[in-house]
Scaffold this motif. Structure first.
Motif, PDB file in Angstrom:
ATOM      1  N   ALA A 187       7.460  16.780   9.815  1.00  0.00           N
ATOM      2  CA  ALA A 187       7.627  15.346   9.535  1.00  0.00           C
ATOM      3  C   ALA A 187       6.296  14.678   9.206  1.00  0.00           C
ATOM      4  O   ALA A 187       6.178  13.960   8.203  1.00  0.00           O
ATOM      5  CB  ALA A 187       8.293  14.652  10.725  1.00  0.00           C
ATOM      6  N   VAL A 188       5.292  14.899  10.023  1.00  0.00           N
ATOM      7  CA  VAL A 188       3.988  14.271   9.788  1.00  0.00           C
ATOM      8  C   VAL A 188       3.359  14.842   8.523  1.00  0.00           C
ATOM      9  O   VAL A 188       2.741  14.102   7.747  1.00  0.00           O
ATOM     10  CB  VAL A 188       3.067  14.429  11.016  1.00  0.00           C
ATOM     11  N   GLY A 189       3.542  16.127   8.283  1.00  0.00           N
ATOM     12  CA  GLY A 189       3.042  16.724   7.050  1.00  0.00           C
ATOM     13  C   GLY A 189       3.628  16.064   5.816  1.00  0.00           C
ATOM     14  O   GLY A 189       2.929  15.834   4.822  1.00  0.00           O
ATOM     15  N   GLU A 190       4.908  15.710   5.864  1.00  0.00           N
ATOM     16  CA  GLU A 190       5.551  15.004   4.749  1.00  0.00           C
ATOM     17  C   GLU A 190       4.944  13.617   4.556  1.00  0.00           C
ATOM     18  O   GLU A 190       4.692  13.192   3.428  1.00  0.00           O
ATOM     19  CB  GLU A 190       7.057  14.882   4.990  1.00  0.00           C
ATOM     20  N   ALA A 191       4.709  12.910   5.655  1.00  0.00           N
ATOM     21  CA  ALA A 191       4.124  11.570   5.559  1.00  0.00           C
ATOM     22  C   ALA A 191       2.710  11.631   4.980  1.00  0.00           C
ATOM     23  O   ALA A 191       2.343  10.817   4.125  1.00  0.00           O
ATOM     24  CB  ALA A 191       4.125  10.890   6.931  1.00  0.00           C
ATOM     25  N   VAL A 192       1.921  12.600   5.412  1.00  0.00           N
ATOM     26  CA  VAL A 192       0.559  12.747   4.892  1.00  0.00           C
ATOM     27  C   VAL A 192       0.598  13.143   3.414  1.00  0.00           C
ATOM     28  O   VAL A 192      -0.131  12.582   2.593  1.00  0.00           O
ATOM     29  CB  VAL A 192      -0.242  13.780   5.719  1.00  0.00           C
ATOM     30  N   ALA A 193       1.462  14.081   3.068  1.00  0.00           N
ATOM     31  CA  ALA A 193       1.575  14.513   1.674  1.00  0.00           C
ATOM     32  C   ALA A 193       1.992  13.351   0.772  1.00  0.00           C
ATOM     33  O   ALA A 193       1.486  13.205  -0.345  1.00  0.00           O
ATOM     34  CB  ALA A 193       2.561  15.670   1.553  1.00  0.00           C
ATOM     35  N   ASN A 194       2.891  12.498   1.250  1.00  0.00           N
ATOM     36  CA  ASN A 194       3.295  11.316   0.475  1.00  0.00           C
ATOM     37  C   ASN A 194       2.106  10.396   0.236  1.00  0.00           C
ATOM     38  O   ASN A 194       1.926   9.871  -0.868  1.00  0.00           O
ATOM     39  CB  ASN A 194       4.406  10.548   1.191  1.00  0.00           C
ATOM     40  N   ALA A 195       1.307  10.180   1.262  1.00  0.00           N
ATOM     41  CA  ALA A 195       0.135   9.313   1.113  1.00  0.00           C
ATOM     42  C   ALA A 195      -0.837   9.895   0.099  1.00  0.00           C
ATOM     43  O   ALA A 195      -1.349   9.181  -0.767  1.00  0.00           O
ATOM     44  CB  ALA A 195      -0.556   9.110   2.461  1.00  0.00           C
ATOM     45  N   VAL A 196      -1.067  11.191   0.172  1.00  0.00           N
ATOM     46  CA  VAL A 196      -1.994  11.842  -0.749  1.00  0.00           C
ATOM     47  C   VAL A 196      -1.468  11.764  -2.179  1.00  0.00           C
ATOM     48  O   VAL A 196      -2.205  11.471  -3.111  1.00  0.00           O
ATOM     49  CB  VAL A 196      -2.231  13.309  -0.324  1.00  0.00           C
ATOM     50  N   GLU A 197      -0.173  12.007  -2.353  1.00  0.00           N
ATOM     51  CA  GLU A 197       0.402  12.057  -3.703  1.00  0.00           C
ATOM     52  C   GLU A 197       0.580  10.684  -4.339  1.00  0.00           C
ATOM     53  O   GLU A 197       0.383  10.521  -5.534  1.00  0.00           O
ATOM     54  CB  GLU A 197       1.754  12.776  -3.665  1.00  0.00           C
ATOM     55  N   HIS A 198       0.967   9.694  -3.532  1.00  0.00           N
ATOM     56  CA  HIS A 198       1.413   8.431  -4.116  1.00  0.00           C
ATOM     57  C   HIS A 198       0.511   7.218  -3.887  1.00  0.00           C
ATOM     58  O   HIS A 198       0.543   6.278  -4.666  1.00  0.00           O
ATOM     59  CB  HIS A 198       2.808   8.074  -3.592  1.00  0.00           C
ATOM     60  N   ALA A 199      -0.278   7.202  -2.839  1.00  0.00           N
ATOM     61  CA  ALA A 199      -0.958   5.967  -2.442  1.00  0.00           C
ATOM     62  C   ALA A 199      -1.969   5.451  -3.456  1.00  0.00           C
ATOM     63  O   ALA A 199      -2.097   4.245  -3.642  1.00  0.00           O
ATOM     64  CB  ALA A 199      -1.657   6.155  -1.097  1.00  0.00           C
ATOM     65  N   TYR A 200      -2.676   6.341  -4.095  1.00  0.00           N
ATOM     66  CA  TYR A 200      -3.785   5.901  -4.927  1.00  0.00           C
ATOM     67  C   TYR A 200      -3.570   6.222  -6.404  1.00  0.00           C
ATOM     68  O   TYR A 200      -4.527   6.377  -7.153  1.00  0.00           O
ATOM     69  CB  TYR A 200      -5.089   6.515  -4.419  1.00  0.00           C
ATOM     70  N   CYS A 201      -2.319   6.300  -6.835  1.00  0.00           N
ATOM     71  CA  CYS A 201      -2.020   6.563  -8.250  1.00  0.00           C
ATOM     72  C   CYS A 201      -2.644   5.467  -9.108  1.00  0.00           C
ATOM     73  O   CYS A 201      -2.492   4.286  -8.838  1.00  0.00           O
ATOM     74  CB  CYS A 201      -0.518   6.592  -8.496  1.00  0.00           C
ATOM     75  N   GLY A 202      -3.375   5.885 -10.117  1.00  0.00           N
ATOM     76  CA  GLY A 202      -3.977   4.917 -11.021  1.00  0.00           C
ATOM     77  C   GLY A 202      -5.252   4.283 -10.511  1.00  0.00           C
ATOM     78  O   GLY A 202      -5.813   3.395 -11.135  1.00  0.00           O
ATOM     79  N   SER A 203      -5.724   4.712  -9.355  1.00  0.00           N
ATOM     80  CA  SER A 203      -6.992   4.188  -8.832  1.00  0.00           C
ATOM     81  C   SER A 203      -7.770   5.354  -8.237  1.00  0.00           C
ATOM     82  O   SER A 203      -7.250   6.453  -8.080  1.00  0.00           O
ATOM     83  CB  SER A 203      -6.743   3.104  -7.775  1.00  0.00           C
ATOM     84  N   SER A 204      -9.005   5.108  -7.887  1.00  0.00           N
ATOM     85  CA  SER A 204      -9.785   6.187  -7.294  1.00  0.00           C
ATOM     86  C   SER A 204      -9.251   6.495  -5.898  1.00  0.00           C
ATOM     87  O   SER A 204      -8.808   5.594  -5.179  1.00  0.00           O
ATOM     88  CB  SER A 204     -11.264   5.816  -7.249  1.00  0.00           C
ATOM     89  N   PRO A 205      -9.287   7.765  -5.522  1.00  0.00           N
ATOM     90  CA  PRO A 205      -8.729   8.149  -4.221  1.00  0.00           C
ATOM     91  C   PRO A 205      -9.424   7.446  -3.062  1.00  0.00           C
ATOM     92  O   PRO A 205     -10.631   7.235  -3.096  1.00  0.00           O
ATOM     93  CB  PRO A 205      -8.966   9.654  -4.149  1.00  0.00           C
ATOM     94  N   GLY A 206      -8.639   7.118  -2.084  1.00  0.00           N
ATOM     95  CA  GLY A 206      -9.161   6.507  -0.866  1.00  0.00           C
ATOM     96  C   GLY A 206      -8.992   7.472   0.289  1.00  0.00           C
ATOM     97  O   GLY A 206      -9.020   8.680   0.117  1.00  0.00           O
ATOM     98  N   MET A 207      -8.785   6.907   1.443  1.00  0.00           N
ATOM     99  CA  MET A 207      -8.658   7.698   2.666  1.00  0.00           C
ATOM    100  C   MET A 207      -7.213   7.722   3.150  1.00  0.00           C
ATOM    101  O   MET A 207      -6.437   6.812   2.882  1.00  0.00           O
ATOM    102  CB  MET A 207      -9.525   7.093   3.774  1.00  0.00           C
ATOM    103  N   VAL A 208      -6.907   8.773   3.879  1.00  0.00           N
ATOM    104  CA  VAL A 208      -5.664   8.867   4.641  1.00  0.00           C
ATOM    105  C   VAL A 208      -6.088   9.050   6.088  1.00  0.00           C
ATOM    106  O   VAL A 208      -6.975   9.847   6.393  1.00  0.00           O
ATOM    107  CB  VAL A 208      -4.792  10.063   4.190  1.00  0.00           C
ATOM    108  N   GLN A 209      -5.474   8.271   6.953  1.00  0.00           N
ATOM    109  CA  GLN A 209      -5.789   8.355   8.372  1.00  0.00           C
ATOM    110  C   GLN A 209      -4.546   8.793   9.135  1.00  0.00           C
ATOM    111  O   GLN A 209      -3.429   8.402   8.793  1.00  0.00           O
ATOM    112  CB  GLN A 209      -6.249   6.993   8.883  1.00  0.00           C
ATOM    113  N   LEU A 210      -4.766   9.604  10.155  1.00  0.00           N
ATOM    114  CA  LEU A 210      -3.684  10.048  11.022  1.00  0.00           C
ATOM    115  C   LEU A 210      -4.102   9.767  12.453  1.00  0.00           C
ATOM    116  O   LEU A 210      -5.200  10.164  12.864  1.00  0.00           O
ATOM    117  CB  LEU A 210      -3.433  11.550  10.823  1.00  0.00           C
ATOM    118  N   TYR A 211      -3.262   9.049  13.159  1.00  0.00           N
ATOM    119  CA  TYR A 211      -3.492   8.764  14.576  1.00  0.00           C
ATOM    120  C   TYR A 211      -2.310   9.317  15.356  1.00  0.00           C
ATOM    121  O   TYR A 211      -1.162   9.065  15.000  1.00  0.00           O
ATOM    122  CB  TYR A 211      -3.565   7.256  14.849  1.00  0.00           C
ATOM    123  N   ALA A 212      -2.587  10.055  16.413  1.00  0.00           N
ATOM    124  CA  ALA A 212      -1.532  10.551  17.298  1.00  0.00           C
ATOM    125  C   ALA A 212      -1.964  10.288  18.730  1.00  0.00           C
ATOM    126  O   ALA A 212      -3.133  10.479  19.071  1.00  0.00           O
ATOM    127  CB  ALA A 212      -1.306  12.044  17.077  1.00  0.00           C
TER     128      ALA A 212
END
Length: 134
Positions: free
Chosen positions: A45-70
């Protein structure tokens, strides 16, 4: 399992960052003695959420950060957040795609998504230690 135990990760939103984040989360889940079946579900589940952030969050802009807190909220609850500061875009369904958040919702006890100033996915998981499993 120690209440208050936590893991904080920050990675560039690049495909090469997903696996190290999963490995770190896996080690954290081992350290707090989460049983194997629950651990596997959380990692998916968390892997899917992280993969979504990597794939979709910064489309069309320079890559940013992904943070994971547990963090262990209590002896039976793990709270996880996946955060990006990218642009949230609601997408139309495509054949063979769009299963990530369905997987997250089927595994987590509760899921909430905030989309102001990026995307923050809050997930709560029921956990049991390996010692609790017969």
């Amino acid at each position: 399992m120690t209440v208050g135990s936590e893991l904080r990760l920050n990675r560039d939103a690049e495909a090469t960052g997903v696996t190290p984040m999963r490995h770190a989360l896996s080690a954290f889940l081992d350290a707090i003695a989460v049983d194997q079946d629950t651990r596997d579900d959380i990692l998916i589940a968390v892997g899917e959420a992280v993969a979504n952030a990597v794939e979709h969050a910064y489309c069309g802009s320079s890559p940013g950060m992904v943070q994971l807190y547990a963090r262990v909220d209590d002896a039976r609850t793990l709270a996880v957040e996946v955060v990006d500061r990218g642009e949230y875009i609601s997408r139309e369904r495509r054949d063979g795609r769009g299963f990530g958040m369905r997987i997250v919702r089927s595994v987590a006890r509760a899921v909430a998504i905030e989309t102001d100033g990026g995307t923050r996915i809050h997930m709560l998981f029921d956990i049991a230690s390996a010692a609790d499993t017969p």
